[in-house]
Structures are given as structure tokens and as C-alpha cells.
Scaffold this motif. Structure first.
Motif: not given
Length: 125
Positions: A93-100, A105-114
Motif C-alpha cells: 500500500l505504501a508503494h502504491h501511495l508513493r507511486a500515486m 506531482s508529474l501531472v501538477s508540474r506538467a500543468m504548471q509548465e503548460a
């Protein structure tokens, strides 16, 4: 078994049987969730959490009917086995939470860059 609060030996044996059955159900539930997570299949975590909470509540209710002596007679290995399974479940579960968290973070960063490159600027269309 030592009697507790007027419970007959039959009631105490029944409580021990209920305890081991509840442990078995918890193991099965944790095994199911862990297997689904390891296979990266869709998992309804809310449902599994609710069922695990219900299982713990059931175990607590059963243990209230145990005397101190009855608790000493509990097969410690079945408890250790459940604890190991719960720990493996916690780790996956911790592994999946880290992945999420990484995906978020990637989606947020991509939105900020866009937003900053003018892609979504009103004057760009």
C-alpha cells in the motif's frame, strides 16, 4: 479453560473457534487485497479498509470473552502469520501511495509548465 464472567466451557470453546475463524477471514481479506495490488489491478481501497476495520472490531469483541488464561493458550503462530501478512499489505500500500504521489506531482508540474508556455493563453487561439 478458566471460566470468565459465568461463561461455560462450551461458550469459551465457541469463543476460541470464533477467534480462529475471524483470524482466517482477516488473512483471506488481506491476501486478496495484497494480491490485487501486486498485480496492479484496480482495487476499491475504501471497501477493503472497511472490511479490515470490521474484522478488527470482530476480533476485539471476541477477545472480550477470553480470560487471561485463554489468551495465554492462543496459538501465537497464527497471530504472527497475520501480522506478517498485514506488514506485507502495508508495504505494498505504501508503494502504491508513493507511486500515486509521484504521478500527482508529474501531472501538477506538467500543468504548471503548460500554463507558463502560453499553450492555454487566451490570445494564442
Amino acid at each position: 479453560m478458566v471460566q470468565k464472567s459465568g461463561a461455560s466451557p462450551r461458550q469459551q470453546a465457541s469463543a476460541q473457534t470464533a477467534f480462529y475463524e475471524a483470524i482466517g477471514r482477516m488473512e483471506t481479506l488481506v491476501d486478496q487485497e495484497t494480491a490485487l495490488l501486486r498485480e496492479n489491478r484496480a482495487v476499491e481501497l475504501t471497501d477493503f479498509n472497511h472490511r479490515k476495520q470490521q474484522g478488527l472490531l470482530e476480533l476485539n469483541r471476541i477477545l472480550r470473552n477470553f480470560s487471561h488464561f485463554d489468551i495465554q493458550l492462543v496459538d501465537r503462530e497464527c497471530i504472527r502469520r497475520l501480522v506478517r501478512k498485514l506488514e506485507a499489505n502495508r508495504q505494498i500500500l505504501a508503494h502504491h501511495l508513493r507511486a500515486m504521489d509521484e504521478i500527482s506531482s508529474l501531472v501538477s508540474r506538467a500543468m504548471q509548465e503548460a500554463e507558463s508556455d502560453g499553450t492555454y493563453d487566451r490570445g494564442g487561439a
